[in-house]
Structure formats: structure tokens, C-alpha cells
Design a protein around this motif. Sequence first.
Motif, short mmCIF file in Angstrom:
data_model
loop_
_atom_site.label_atom_id
_atom_site.label_comp_id
_atom_site.label_asym_id
_atom_site.label_seq_id
_atom_site.Cartn_x
_atom_site.Cartn_y
_atom_site.Cartn_z
N ASP B 130 0.80 -1.23 0.00
CA ASP B 130 0.00 0.00 0.00
C ASP B 130 0.83 1.28 0.00
OD1 ASP B 130 -2.74 0.91 -0.10
OD2 ASP B 130 -2.32 1.84 1.85
N LYS B 131 2.05 1.21 0.52
CA LYS B 131 2.84 2.44 0.54
C LYS B 131 3.22 2.86 -0.88
CE LYS B 131 7.61 0.82 1.04
NZ LYS B 131 7.44 -0.66 0.86
N ASN B 133 1.19 2.93 -3.17
CA ASN B 133 0.02 3.61 -3.73
C ASN B 133 -0.04 5.08 -3.35
OD1 ASN B 133 -1.01 1.32 -5.05
ND2 ASN B 133 -1.95 0.59 -3.14
N LYS B 134 1.03 5.51 -2.71
CA LYS B 134 1.05 6.91 -2.26
C LYS B 134 0.83 7.87 -3.42
CE LYS B 134 3.72 10.08 0.67
NZ LYS B 134 3.65 11.22 -0.24
N TYR B 135 1.35 7.53 -4.59
CA TYR B 135 1.17 8.45 -5.72
C TYR B 135 -0.30 8.63 -6.06
CZ TYR B 135 0.28 4.71 -9.21
OH TYR B 135 -0.27 3.69 -9.93
N TYR B 137 -2.79 8.30 -3.72
CA TYR B 137 -3.35 9.07 -2.60
C TYR B 137 -3.00 10.55 -2.74
CZ TYR B 137 -3.95 4.42 -0.58
OH TYR B 137 -4.31 3.11 -0.36
N ASP B 138 -1.77 10.81 -3.13
CA ASP B 138 -1.34 12.20 -3.32
C ASP B 138 -2.19 12.88 -4.38
OD1 ASP B 138 0.55 11.90 -1.41
OD2 ASP B 138 2.24 11.69 -2.80
N HIS B 154 -10.07 5.60 0.37
CA HIS B 154 -9.33 6.81 0.69
C HIS B 154 -10.17 8.00 0.30
CE1 HIS B 154 -6.10 9.83 0.57
NE2 HIS B 154 -5.43 9.01 1.35
#
Lengths: 345, 345
Positions: B130-131, B133-135, B137-138, B154
Motif C-alpha cells: 500500500d505504501k 500507492n502513495k502516488y 493518494y497524493d 481513501h
Amino acid sequence: MNIYDISKLAGVSTATVSRVINGFDNVKPSTREKVLSVMAKQGYTPNAFARGLGLNTMNSVGIMCADSSDMYLAKAVYYIEGRLREGGYHCILTCTGYERESQREAMDMLLSQHVDCIILVGSTFIDKSDKNNKYIYDAASTVPVMLLNASLEHKGIYCVLCDDCHATQTATLHLIDDGRSDILYLFNSYSYSAKKKALGYRSAFEMRGITCDERYIQFFNGSSQDIEGVCNFVSDLKDKGLHFDAVLASDDFLAVGAIKYAIRNGITIPNELSVIGYNNSILTTCCEPELSSVDNQLELLCNNLVRICIGTLSGESMPRKTIFGGELIHRKTTVHPDDSDSENS
Amino acid sequence: MNIYDISKLAGVSTATVSRVINGFDNVKPSTREKVLSVMAKQGYTPNAFARGLGLNTMNSVGIMCADSSDMYLAKAVYYIEGRLREGGYHCILTCTGYERESQREAMDMLLSQHVDCIILVGSTFIDKSDKNNKYIYDAASTVPVMLLNASLEHKGIYCVLCDDCHATQTATLHLIDDGRSDILYLFNSYSYSAKKKALGYRSAFEMRGITCDERYIQFFNGSSQDIEGVCNFVSDLKDKGLHFDAVLASDDFLAVGAIKYAIRNGITIPNELSVIGYNNSILTTCCEPELSSVDNQLELLCNNLVRICIGTLSGESMPRKTIFGGELIHRKTTVHPDDSDSENS
DNA sequence: TTGTACGCGTTATCAA
DNA sequence: TTGATAACGCGTACAA
């Protein structure tokens, strides 16, 4: 966060920030570093709209495509978009459908978005009556217009196409020279390239001194999704007394329909019936026997189209018309000249 | 030709012209007519960049699609673009490929273009870790992000998907209840939806109290264009001693490869081998016998995705997750429960 | 009902 | 090497 904020934080003017952003070299290295670090820290990105307003471009091109879910057109869009993005342009896609009015609307929309160039994917945008092509000529007076698989001679219009006429001629000649006397030609469109294919079919007979029987040229008036419909269509032709020992199609799906007809009626391929499709799509390999087909080198066409497009936008002089050849790919529905007749499975 | 020119020619101020352009009603009819006629005569169109700069939007959405030449994704893009344009938005298409880095780049490009919304077509953009997938979420903190056939919880992310798990389960249950004991499951991706399908396959066995044999779950590591490769792959499995009387595939092309294997080896379908594909694509009708397949209602999904997208952009509150069901379409590679066993051709 | 004047965030010109 | 400032064309308070 805008260029003013950055300039204040970096203790310089907006002009200097702009120079750094755009990579000008008349900036003292230490100043550049300072500005860059501030930009990085703030995660600053120049505003594309403001830039567009000043420069009168956002580095975008418009792609017009009647139906991007059509396998062939979808591939074209895919190749074109990829090359354009590599070249620093992004693509506004419009799926216009096959009606002229919605095509016009889509073009107006693209022009109102101030795209740098318009690419027409496929020949459905060209009208047989040239005065109806005015919307294209008008567009070409504003931005370069690229035509894939179509041809129109006009300032600002650049064409990249496959010689569908010659490719079809070659395929037809192959069938004639293989001893096929009754070659059914199936097509489903009256577009520019469709006409070229029909021309190639006819010319092959002329070349061999044979009179072309027009009853063998048949228009399938149905969806490209309706393979069952093609099968029935071919079946009907047979029932009406048309005898044929080969089928040449302007699109693979038509050819697959013909194969289906043969399988269902116990007709052996390629001995009793030879079949050739067009586009060399995945349909060629999902049927049994696998379909021989004409490959019109779509990727090559698209690469060159984008090359010419970007060249034109860079102010270079580019050719108005670029023509490539097609190639007949032999699989299992034709008798390959190198094989003996009996060796085909 | 800009708003100043028009205002001078019409003898009014730019404010009035602007009011006319934007359809405000506080303009004297005679004035409006005058302005409209001048605009028409000059063929004036407001500058989209200037408008974008002021309003901070150009009514565009970004579509990210790994490969728009993939038949399924191409259809999705087609439906989505059509609905969006009807809603007054135009689409910037990016074909990102399947590598995370190029996907990130494409997203940055779209964000730098200030699109109003980003649509991720297909689940290849979601990382199992999941980290990574930060792009996404950003991006979602800047603009709404729509997910087709994927799920991510999210703020600012909206998902529209088919319950692939349940659909696959239904298909598997059909095979089990038809008396198939050895059901080969073919897949070619580890994406979110691919995992859901595998889950559905396994769960069907649980439901019937059967232990699921992991050897029957096989990954085809090849291109979706390589049906011949699938055929060989299935052939190899057989040669290695795996016995199966049914094939369930996560994509139609895999199923077509299995059909090809059966035809070449004289295995009768569906009596000796039952086959079910996924996506209900045109591949289902180009083979003989025609392929039964799961339809995951792509058009419905896309229509709803765009509806939610436009609603969100209009400030309405929209559901974060919308799930539809799939449907098993019976053709000739399965025994339909309503038919008697012997009646299948 | 209409007009004035400013802000939007860049780039480019010119002067220093 | 740097800075001040005018353009780019529109929308929109605010004033009239």
C-alpha cells in the motif's frame, strides 16, 4: 504556490525564476541552485494555463478516432499516443462515431481547446464529396492536420498511409495464381481505404486478363462485432447460387465469418476454400485454421505519422504524403507458394 | 480576435460580451443580439487558455490506461470518453504501460496539466504494497480519482467495479454442478481484479465442500496476443499429467487458447472439455464452438463511473464504492442447465 | 442594464 | 547576470 512566491522565498525576481525553470544558461550557478532548492522544497510546478496563455500552446494534439474500441483503431491510438508523449505532447482523444455532424463537433471542440495539431485516425473523416471536407481544410488553415490511412491534398494536411490498393492486389493475385477462379470479395465500408482495397481487387483481375464479375463483390451491412451475421451472410450468398473457392475480406472479422461458414458446412480450408483477411489482427490466431491476412504495418505508419507531426510543429519541412507497403502474412487459410498443395494441415 | 475586439465592434464593454458568452440573463435582448451577431460574423471563440487561467479549470479529465490497444481497456476508454464529452469534459489519454514508474510519470503529467479529475482504467495501477500507492493518494488530495475495476479506500477516491469474485464463483459453481471434477483455472495477471477472480474460483470449491487443488491454478506468463502460446501451455500441462475436464480463464484469450488445444487434439467441446472465458469479448464469437464467457457489464460500469465523476466535480456527494454484478453468458462451450446434455451441438 | 479595472501566473522585452 | 514590467485574454467584483 506561484512564481511570485518562489521568487520571494529565493530572494530573486520572477524573471530569474522563469529563467531557471526554462533552463536558460544566463543565470549565475549559485542563484540557480538557490532557486531550484526553493522550488523543490515547495514542490512547485508552473501553472500550465498561464504558460499556455502566454505561449499560446499547451503542447497538446487532438486525436479524432471514430471508434477507439475498434481493434485496429485502438492500436493506432495506442501507438500514436505513446510516440507523442515521448515527444513531449499529450493527447486529447475524441471518439467521434461515424456521423459527419458529430465528427465536426469533435473537431470544433479540439480547435477551441487550441490543440497544436489534429490527427485523424482512419479514413472515415473524408467525404466523397470534396466540399464536405471543408471542415478539414478549415482546420488545416489553423493547425497541421495529420491523416492516417487517408489522403487529401491540401496545404497543412499531411498523410501517412499504407498502399492498400497494392496490398489487396497482391493478395488477390496470390489467390488467382493459386488457381482460384471464383474469389468472393467482402467489405463493410465505403471509406477511402475501403475503396482502395476494392480497386486493388479489381486491378488484379485486369492484370491477369480476367473479367471481374461484380456479383463477387459483396457489401456486408452489419457491425464488426457480428461475426455470426457474416457467417449467415456468406451462407446466403452460397444458397443464392454463388459459387466461390476463395474469400478475400477488407477486414479480419469478415474473413473469420467466412471461416465459420466453412467449418459449419464441412468445407475444407484451404483446399476447397481459401481465405484472406485484412489487418493481421488477433482474430487471425483465435480461429482454426488460423487466418492468413494482410498486414498494413500500422505501427510503422503511426511512428512516421508522429515523426512528421512533431517535425512540422518544430517548423521543419515535412512530406505531405508518405506511403508504405503492406504484406500478405501466410497462415493456414491459404496455400503458401513455397509449400506443396498437400502439405497444408 | 479577442474579447476586446468583439466589444469594440459591438460598441459595448468586454464585461457585456463576457456576459453574453456565458449566457447571463442580465443583458438587454437587443444588446445580446448585437454582440452575438458580431461574434458570429467574426467567428470568434473565447480563448480556452485565458479562461482556464482565470477559472483554474479547462474542463478536462485525465484517463490513465495501461494499454489502450487491449480490447477490454479500449472499450472502457471508448465508453468513458463518450460520456465525459457529453458532459462537457474532454479527455487527455495516457497509455502508461504496466510499469509503475511510467505510470507515475503519466500521472505527474496529468496533474501538471491541471486536469479536473483522473480516471484509472483497470487495476494495474494499484500496488499490493500500500505504501506504493502513495502516488494515487497524493493525486486524490488534489483532484478526485476514479478507479475502474479496482478498489482503494481513501478520501477523494471513487471506485466502480464488477464483483469479479462472485462472478467467477458463479462460473465455477456452474462447472462443478455440471459434474466437472477437474477444473483448470488459467490467469495471466496478479492485478487486483485478477486476485478477486482467483478468490472466486477457490471459494466455489469451499462452498461445495471440495478441497481446491492448487496445481489446477496456472499462470500463463505471456502476451495476450499469443493465443498459440496459450494452446501450447495447456498442451504442456496435459503432457505433464494434469487431467482436466473444464477450463475457466480470467480472460477470453486464454479460453480461446484452450479451445484451440481441444480442437487440435480431437477433444469434444463441451462434452469432454467445458470452457469459460472472461470479458465476453469478440473473441467469444470468432472461434468454433463459440465461447461461453463472463460479462462484467463494462458499459454499465463506465456509465456509472462517469456519472459519479461528473457529480463529484459538480460538488455533489457521491458514493465512494459502487459494485455491480457479472453474468455468465452461455454459448457453445458449456452445457447450459436448461438444455439436456445431448442437445448441445 | 452596463462599464471600469484588476487578478489569474507565466514569458519576454528592455534596461540596468 | 538580474530586475521591472508589459503582454497574453478572460471573468468578475464593484461602481455607476
